[in-house]
Design a protein around this motif. Structure first.
Motif, PDB file in Angstrom:
ATOM      1  N   VAL A  30      56.290 -59.565 -54.329  1.00 58.33           N
ATOM      2  CA  VAL A  30      54.955 -59.314 -53.779  1.00 58.33           C
ATOM      3  C   VAL A  30      54.000 -60.407 -54.221  1.00 58.33           C
ATOM      4  O   VAL A  30      53.197 -60.919 -53.411  1.00 58.33           O
ATOM      5  N   GLU A  31      54.048 -60.803 -55.499  1.00 57.00           N
ATOM      6  CA  GLU A  31      53.154 -61.832 -56.013  1.00 57.00           C
ATOM      7  C   GLU A  31      53.380 -63.155 -55.296  1.00 57.00           C
ATOM      8  O   GLU A  31      52.431 -63.847 -54.906  1.00 57.00           O
ATOM      9  N   THR A  66      60.651 -56.459 -55.144  1.00 55.51           N
ATOM     10  CA  THR A  66      60.176 -56.439 -56.525  1.00 55.51           C
ATOM     11  C   THR A  66      58.707 -56.820 -56.589  1.00 55.51           C
ATOM     12  O   THR A  66      58.142 -57.377 -55.635  1.00 55.51           O
ATOM     13  N   ASP A  67      58.097 -56.545 -57.746  1.00 60.56           N
ATOM     14  CA  ASP A  67      56.692 -56.949 -57.949  1.00 60.56           C
ATOM     15  C   ASP A  67      56.547 -58.461 -57.870  1.00 60.56           C
ATOM     16  O   ASP A  67      55.539 -58.970 -57.367  1.00 60.56           O
ATOM     17  N   GLN A  68      57.534 -59.197 -58.377  1.00 61.61           N
ATOM     18  CA  GLN A  68      57.480 -60.656 -58.305  1.00 61.61           C
ATOM     19  C   GLN A  68      57.517 -61.129 -56.860  1.00 61.61           C
ATOM     20  O   GLN A  68      56.825 -62.081 -56.495  1.00 61.61           O
ATOM     21  N   ARG A 100      47.861 -55.552 -51.238  1.00 60.71           N
ATOM     22  CA  ARG A 100      49.172 -55.688 -51.876  1.00 60.71           C
ATOM     23  C   ARG A 100      50.164 -54.667 -51.302  1.00 60.71           C
ATOM     24  O   ARG A 100      51.358 -54.977 -51.132  1.00 60.71           O
ATOM     25  N   ARG A 156      53.733 -55.530 -49.458  1.00 59.01           N
ATOM     26  CA  ARG A 156      55.016 -54.909 -49.805  1.00 59.01           C
ATOM     27  C   ARG A 156      55.681 -54.339 -48.556  1.00 59.01           C
ATOM     28  O   ARG A 156      56.895 -54.478 -48.363  1.00 59.01           O
TER      29      ARG A 156
END
Length: 525
Positions: free
Chosen positions: A172-173, A168-170, A304, A308
């Motif tokens: 990755v953050e 998820t994007d979270q 980024r 991922r």
């Protein structure tokens, strides 16, 4: 004892008549006449007693003298023209030594084949202690460790849980922030120590009044567990929470059951930690210098994307391990046979090397590998027992299914490790061969093929992946002061490269794993 006698082959395998008409090639191919007794000592242990009749010894002597006489150099004769009896007398010592070696080698190889034994180590046979008699039969005995005999459990149609591998994007953050903290700075803080801070401490270990070891000025990240090579300090972050420089805190840890000193195995040890300073990590800014340092990225977006890919690789590894653990539990549920302690001790370091290979092939950084390996070491004999039992089961499945490796399969395994470490396959192979790890790599590869066959016949239920957290920090030190083996991996300044492709969809080999998975390491271009 008579009840333990597994098999006995009397000297009744008499050679058919007409042997005098065999040529030298046919004679060399004749089976050796011998009487063999095999006693069952344990699940993997056999005691073998062999008697070779005098006729066979004389046959080997004649054959050896005949070959030697073809080019023997004897004063007064041209090479190869000396009488056989003279050659035998002149080279008697060399002839008898060669005869003994040939007899023992042929005898052991033949009985292993005749009785379908599958050795898992070299026979405990010291040739120099075996005497070739002047008259009568040659009798010798030895111990042999063999693959245990067992009923193969049902491995087709297993019901397994499969982890969701979606990144998820979270995710990755969070991974990016963790990477920036690792590449950031450690700033002294007047605040008391808290989880995530780094502390420099002196450590003193005592068992009662006995001083075991002192470690000076070790910098550690506060985490729930502190892993040593032979012990775990649980609640490490809670123990030092609120501590300031100059303060001392005392905790208790339990030593592994496998430490060298029998008197300390499983014993509780007091550890005193003197805090020297407290530092708080500050994240590195994303700028051109950082982008170049972590992998030569053009911009933040490319970084980024690499994060991922790194997480994808890591989640695939976690999913394989989750499947592997389930398969192991289901297969070993019926494994009620044990393994000899000597075999486990000899195999323990090899299992650690296998585990390290697996982690490196999946892109883990050296600090994470150290933490995972230290955890395995704490109960290494139990972990090795489980891994060996599983290996024997998978080996049997490979034989029944006709699964074999090609040289191309091994090349692929080497290439995957090389891609992760940004090295040439030739250099990786040379290093593995020098450190005697090619056998471990072969076992990894064959087990992956078998596990994939098991997965091909399994049914799956998708479950949510649990969030990974940093749960441990590790020291490559022993509480009892035992030195690290030479094969321990060196620390790397930068973590290994992350490849976009997974090394295998099947679970890979290694000792059992109970700790939660670590965070993703930094991506490399």
């Amino acid at each position: 004892m008579q009840d333990d006698l597994l098999e006995q082959q009397p000297a009744e395998e008499e050679l058919a008549g007409g042997d005098e008409h065999l040529d030298s090639g046919e004679e060399a191919a004749r089976k050796l006449v011998q009487e063999v007794q095999i006693n069952v000592v344990g699940a993997c242990q056999r005691h073998v007693r062999v008697s070779i009749p005098r006729e066979e010894i004389d046959r080997y002597v004649e054959d050896t003298v005949g070959k030697l006489a073809l080019d023997a150099v004897v004063p007064g004769f041209r090479p190869g023209r000396a009488p056989r009896k003279l050659v035998e007398r002149r080279f008697r010592k060399e002839v008898l030594q060669q005869v003994k070696s040939s007899l023992l080698n042929d005898s052991v190889a033949q009985l292993i084949d005749d009785y379908d034994l599958v050795p898992i180590s070299e026979p405990e046979l010291e040739e120099e202690h075996v005497l070739l008699p002047e008259t009568g039969p040659l009798v010798y005995e030895f111990h042999l460790e063999v693959r245990p005999e067992f009923e193969l459990p049902q491995w087709k149609g297993l019901e397994l849980e499969s982890l969701d591998e979606q990144v998820t994007d979270q995710d990755v953050e969070e991974a990016l922030r963790a990477m920036l903290l690792r590449y950031g700075t450690l700033e002294p803080t007047p605040e008391p120590a808290a989880k995530g801070d780094h502390v420099t401490v002196n450590l003193t270990f005592r068992h009662g009044e006995r001083l075991l070891r002192e470690l000076r000025e070790r910098e550690l990240a506060l985490a729930p567990r502190l892993l040593f090579r032979d012990a775990i300090l649980e609640g490490f972050d809670a123990l030092l929470a609120g501590a300031r420089p100059g303060e001392r805190r005392t905790g208790t840890l339990t030593l592994s059951s496998d430490v060298a000193d029998p008197a300390l195995r499983g014993q509780q040890v007091e550890v005193e930690l003197e805090v020297l300073d407290v530092k708080r990590p500050q994240p590195a800014p994303i700028n051109e210098a950082l982008l170049q340092r972590v992998g030569g990225f053009q911009d933040e977006q490319e970084l980024r994307q690499a994060v991922r890919r790194s997480l994808t690789l890591r989640y695939e590894f976690e999913a394989r391990r989750h499947l592997r653990n389930q398969i192991r539990q289901k297969l070993l549920a019926q494994a009620n046979w044990d393994l000899p302690p000597g075999l486990l001790r000899r195999q323990a370091q090899r299992e650690i090397e296998r585990f390290m290979l697996e982690l490196r092939a999946s892109g883990y950084d050296e600090d994470t590998i150290l933490a995972r390996v230290n955890e395995v070491r704490l109960d290494i004999l139990a972990n090795t027992r489980c891994a060996l039992q599983e290996h024997f089961l998978l080996e049997r499945i490979a034989e029944e299914e006709g699964i074999k490796l090609t040289e191309e399969d091994i090349d692929l395994e080497v290439a995957l490790i090389a891609a992760q470490q940004q090295e040439s396959p030739r250099r990786v192979r040379a290093r593995l061969e020098k450190s005697n790890q090619m056998d471990a790599l072969y076992n990894l590869a064959i087990e992956r093929h078998v596990l994939q066959r098991i997965l091909d016949h399994a049914t799956f239920t998708k479950v949510e992946r649990k969030k990974a957290e940093v749960s441990a920090t590790a020291l490559d030190e022993s509480v009892c002061g035992e030195a690290a083996p030479e094969s321990a991996p060196p620390s790397a300044e930068l973590p290994p490269a992350q490849a976009a492709a997974s090394p295998s969809d099947a679970p890979t080999a290694g000792p059992p794993e109970t700790s939660p998975p670590p965070p993703a390491s930094e991506p490399q271009r």
